[in-house]
Design a protein around this motif. Structure first.
Motif, PDB file in Angstrom:
ATOM      1  N   UNK A   1      37.667  37.126  50.648  1.00  0.00           N
ATOM      2  CA  UNK A   1      38.667  36.088  50.438  1.00  0.00           C
ATOM      3  C   UNK A   1      38.030  34.882  49.776  1.00  0.00           C
ATOM      4  N   UNK A   2      38.734  34.304  48.819  1.00  0.00           N
ATOM      5  CA  UNK A   2      38.260  33.108  48.146  1.00  0.00           C
ATOM      6  C   UNK A   2      38.371  31.909  49.081  1.00  0.00           C
ATOM      7  N   UNK A   3      37.851  30.774  48.643  1.00  0.00           N
ATOM      8  CA  UNK A   3      37.969  29.549  49.429  1.00  0.00           C
ATOM      9  C   UNK A   3      39.421  29.115  49.574  1.00  0.00           C
TER      10      UNK A   3
ATOM     11  N   UNK B   1      40.335  39.051  47.091  1.00  0.00           N
ATOM     12  CA  UNK B   1      39.849  39.259  45.729  1.00  0.00           C
ATOM     13  C   UNK B   1      38.775  40.327  45.684  1.00  0.00           C
ATOM     14  N   UNK B   2      38.568  40.860  44.483  1.00  0.00           N
ATOM     15  CA  UNK B   2      37.372  41.627  44.155  1.00  0.00           C
ATOM     16  C   UNK B   2      36.899  41.111  42.799  1.00  0.00           C
ATOM     17  N   UNK B   3      35.600  41.089  42.572  1.00  0.00           N
ATOM     18  CA  UNK B   3      35.058  40.607  41.302  1.00  0.00           C
ATOM     19  C   UNK B   3      33.778  41.369  40.980  1.00  0.00           C
ATOM     20  N   UNK B   4      33.514  41.506  39.686  1.00  0.00           N
ATOM     21  CA  UNK B   4      32.366  42.297  39.245  1.00  0.00           C
ATOM     22  C   UNK B   4      31.762  41.685  37.992  1.00  0.00           C
ATOM     23  N   UNK B   5      30.432  41.721  37.909  1.00  0.00           N
ATOM     24  CA  UNK B   5      29.722  41.228  36.725  1.00  0.00           C
ATOM     25  C   UNK B   5      28.686  42.234  36.263  1.00  0.00           C
ATOM     26  N   UNK B   6      28.741  42.548  34.979  1.00  0.00           N
ATOM     27  CA  UNK B   6      27.664  43.314  34.363  1.00  0.00           C
ATOM     28  C   UNK B   6      26.557  42.341  33.985  1.00  0.00           C
TER      29      UNK B   6
ATOM     30  N   UNK C   1      39.076  46.195  49.144  1.00  0.00           N
ATOM     31  CA  UNK C   1      39.838  45.194  49.884  1.00  0.00           C
ATOM     32  C   UNK C   1      41.292  45.638  49.976  1.00  0.00           C
ATOM     33  N   UNK C   2      41.816  45.651  51.192  1.00  0.00           N
ATOM     34  CA  UNK C   2      43.249  45.869  51.422  1.00  0.00           C
ATOM     35  C   UNK C   2      43.850  44.546  51.844  1.00  0.00           C
ATOM     36  N   UNK C   3      44.721  44.009  51.015  1.00  0.00           N
ATOM     37  CA  UNK C   3      45.340  42.729  51.332  1.00  0.00           C
ATOM     38  C   UNK C   3      46.505  42.926  52.293  1.00  0.00           C
ATOM     39  N   UNK C   4      46.760  41.934  53.105  1.00  0.00           N
ATOM     40  CA  UNK C   4      47.843  42.011  54.076  1.00  0.00           C
ATOM     41  C   UNK C   4      48.262  40.613  54.502  1.00  0.00           C
ATOM     42  N   UNK C   5      49.493  40.491  54.966  1.00  0.00           N
ATOM     43  CA  UNK C   5      50.003  39.190  55.388  1.00  0.00           C
ATOM     44  C   UNK C   5      49.419  38.749  56.719  1.00  0.00           C
ATOM     45  N   UNK C   6      49.026  39.702  57.567  1.00  0.00           N
ATOM     46  CA  UNK C   6      48.470  39.338  58.867  1.00  0.00           C
ATOM     47  C   UNK C   6      47.035  39.862  58.963  1.00  0.00           C
ATOM     48  N   UNK C   7      46.227  39.163  59.731  1.00  0.00           N
ATOM     49  CA  UNK C   7      44.801  39.461  59.823  1.00  0.00           C
ATOM     50  C   UNK C   7      44.538  40.883  60.298  1.00  0.00           C
TER      51      UNK C   7
ATOM     52  N   UNK D   1      42.784  39.280  41.918  1.00  0.00           N
ATOM     53  CA  UNK D   1      43.133  38.376  43.013  1.00  0.00           C
ATOM     54  C   UNK D   1      44.539  38.718  43.484  1.00  0.00           C
ATOM     55  N   UNK D   2      44.725  38.722  44.807  1.00  0.00           N
ATOM     56  CA  UNK D   2      46.025  39.071  45.380  1.00  0.00           C
ATOM     57  C   UNK D   2      46.841  37.810  45.632  1.00  0.00           C
ATOM     58  N   UNK D   3      48.015  37.751  45.014  1.00  0.00           N
ATOM     59  CA  UNK D   3      48.950  36.643  45.204  1.00  0.00           C
ATOM     60  C   UNK D   3      50.354  37.232  45.217  1.00  0.00           C
TER      61      UNK D   3
END
Length: 208
Positions: free
Chosen positions: A11-13, A18-23, A118-124, A196-198
């Motif tokens: 989770x972002x701040x 989110x998931x992110x990747x850099x080559x 990452x599986x996003x969800x409304x509740x923890x 990013x999940x929104x």
């Protein structure tokens, strides 16, 4: 410091999944991310397509979206993890199974395979986040705590580190893992991508 490929999940701040990747690359820097509807592919840039005949590991899907789940990795294991999840395997097992069966890359550096889901969800209680690595000496899959972000790299620490990750949207997240925050300390960035999940997963890329 050069740590090779990098991925970050959690989770972002701003409390967005989110998931992110850099080559990052010394040997094959002529690559880019290409955005598709539900995936991001890492491929050679125009004029360097023949590089894949020198190293088959340099082109792959780095992000795949499967319903409310985002998968990210540094190789073709992205597809295997996504396939296992689509068939009903739980996230932890899909990640562990795929890393175990594909093993580390058989190149000159014995490059580890790294991956996150990452599986996003409304509740923890319904949220899930796992990160993993397989090297020539071990296999490790760990759960990332709720509301935290973690990152791992191919040639850095062989366990994940927690990180403060900023990114209100996928464009910001892709830029952040490229050269901001903690990631500004790591050399040879080439290209990056993020989801990013929104309300739904949204994808973007950064090709400098």
């Amino acid at each position: 410091m050069y740590v090779g490929r990098i991925l970050s999940v959690g989770m972002t701040s701003e409390r967005k999944a989110f998931v992110a990747y850099r080559v990052s690359s010394r040997s094959f820097p002529n690559r880019q991310c290409l955005k598709h509807e539900k995936r991001v592919a890492v491929v050679p840039i125009e004029g360097h397509e023949r590089d894949i005949f020198e190293n088959t590991y340099i082109s792959y899907n780095s992000i795949i979206i499967e319903d409310d789940i985002a998968i990210v990795s540094n190789g073709s294991q992205t597809d295997v993890i996504a396939d296992k999840i689509a068939l009903g395997m739980n996230i932890k097992d899909a990640l562990a199974y795929s890393l175990l069966t594909m093993d580390y890359e058989k190149d000159d550096y014995h490059t580890p395979r790294i991956a996150g889901v990452v599986k996003s969800a409304e509740i923890e209680e319904d949220y899930e986040c796992y990160i993993g690595i397989v090297s020539d000496s071990k296999l490790l899959v760990e759960k990332v705590p709720y509301a935290k972000a973690a990152f791992i790299s191919t040639y850095g620490n062989q366990v994940y580190d927690l990180v403060d990750f900023d990114g209100e949207n996928p464009k910001e997240a892709a830029k952040f893992i490229f050269d901001r925050g903690t990631f500004a300390n790591y050399e040879k960035p080439v290209t990056s991508c993020a989801a990013v999940f929104d309300g739904q997963w949204n994808i973007d890329i950064y090709n400098p």
